[in-house]
Design a protein around this motif. Structure first.
Motif, short mmCIF file in Angstrom:
data_model
loop_
_atom_site.label_atom_id
_atom_site.label_comp_id
_atom_site.label_asym_id
_atom_site.label_seq_id
_atom_site.Cartn_x
_atom_site.Cartn_y
_atom_site.Cartn_z
N VAL A 1 0.85 -1.18 0.00
CA VAL A 1 0.00 0.00 0.00
C VAL A 1 0.89 1.23 0.00
CG1 VAL A 1 -1.92 1.18 1.12
CG2 VAL A 1 -1.70 -1.32 1.32
N ILE A 2 0.76 2.05 -1.06
CA ILE A 2 1.54 3.27 -1.20
C ILE A 2 0.59 4.46 -1.25
CG2 ILE A 2 3.40 2.06 -2.43
CD1 ILE A 2 2.40 3.44 -5.04
N GLY A 3 1.15 5.65 -1.12
CA GLY A 3 0.35 6.85 -1.25
C GLY A 3 0.90 7.95 -0.37
N ARG B 1 1.73 -6.68 -5.61
CA ARG B 1 0.51 -6.03 -6.11
C ARG B 1 0.43 -4.70 -5.37
NH1 ARG B 1 -3.27 -10.78 -4.54
NH2 ARG B 1 -1.72 -10.80 -2.89
N VAL B 2 0.56 -3.61 -6.11
CA VAL B 2 0.69 -2.30 -5.50
C VAL B 2 -0.64 -1.55 -5.55
CG1 VAL B 2 1.93 -0.10 -5.54
CG2 VAL B 2 3.14 -2.23 -6.11
N VAL B 3 -1.10 -1.17 -4.36
CA VAL B 3 -2.34 -0.43 -4.20
C VAL B 3 -1.98 1.01 -3.82
CG1 VAL B 3 -4.39 -0.16 -2.73
CG2 VAL B 3 -3.65 -2.45 -3.47
N LEU B 4 -2.45 1.96 -4.61
CA LEU B 4 -2.24 3.37 -4.33
C LEU B 4 -3.49 3.94 -3.69
CD1 LEU B 4 -0.90 6.19 -4.57
CD2 LEU B 4 -1.74 6.26 -6.94
N ALA C 1 1.71 6.85 -9.56
CA ALA C 1 0.91 6.38 -10.68
C ALA C 1 1.63 5.28 -11.46
CB ALA C 1 0.55 7.54 -11.60
N GLN C 2 2.92 5.43 -11.63
CA GLN C 2 3.71 4.45 -12.37
C GLN C 2 3.73 3.10 -11.67
OE1 GLN C 2 7.87 5.48 -12.58
NE2 GLN C 2 8.28 4.02 -14.21
N VAL D 1 -5.95 1.92 -7.87
CA VAL D 1 -6.01 3.20 -7.15
C VAL D 1 -7.36 3.31 -6.45
CG1 VAL D 1 -5.87 5.71 -7.36
CG2 VAL D 1 -4.52 4.26 -8.89
N PHE D 2 -7.32 3.70 -5.18
CA PHE D 2 -8.53 3.87 -4.38
C PHE D 2 -8.43 5.20 -3.65
CE2 PHE D 2 -7.63 -0.61 -4.85
CZ PHE D 2 -8.83 -1.11 -5.30
#
Length: 176
Positions: A10-12, A97-100, A140-141, A146-147
């Motif tokens: 989880v990134i952001g 699996r990357v979730v933004l 974004a890359q 995206v949530f």
């Protein structure tokens, strides 16, 4: 979800809810949860002190190592907002699996008020926006999904992430 499934990272930006959402997603899936900021603070002391005493580059090195270790453990991993700025951390995310999680400046203002986050110490929401703008392309890359957390209960965001993970695993032949 099978334990050999790729980790979920989880990134952001700061204040988007990475730790809250990540912890709930891990619990729902029955997998380990790692908050890399907490791992760093446990091993090296408070993050503001690391920034003050050793500087941001030293912190980013500690963060990259924490991310590598968390990736080896698997499950769900919440990383600091600036983790993606470090090349070694981005490399460590390969295969995840990357979730933004995104959040509007209006929604994040209350979340970061009174924060001891080193990069917001001078400038508050204006500093947050500048940092977000600098990191937006990298987020974004890296993102597979995206949530937005601005105006939705965290429980709904968690449900959406879990639904995406389940859908994603069925379209790639995995199991959730």
């Amino acid at each position: 979800m099978v334990t050999d499934a790729p980790p979920v990272v989880v990134i952001g930006p700061m204040g988007a809810g990475k730790s809250s959402v990540g912890k709930r997603v891990a619990k729902a899936l029955g997998v380990p949860f790692t908050d890399t900021d907490r791992v760093i603070a446990r091993s090296h002391g408070p993050i503001p002190a690391i920034f003050a005493d050793r500087g941001e580059p030293a912190f980013r090195e500690l963060e990259a190592e924490a991310v590598r270790q968390a990736m080896a453990t698997g499950g769900v991993i919440a990383v600091g907002g600036g983790a993606v700025t470090h090349a070694a951390t981005r490399e460590a995310l390969v295969g995840a699996r990357v979730v933004l999680l995104t959040v509007s400046p209006e929604a994040v203002a209350d979340r970061i008020a009174g924060s001891d986050r080193p990069l917001l110490a001078q400038g508050g929401i204006d500093a947050w926006q500048t940092i977000m703008d600098e990191r937006a392309a990298t987020y974004a890359q890296l993102a597979h999904a995206v949530f937005d957390t601005s105006r939705r209960p965290m429980s709904h965001v968690v449900d959406d992430v879990i639904a995406w993970l389940r859908d994603e695993s069925t379209t790639t032949g995995g199991t959730a």
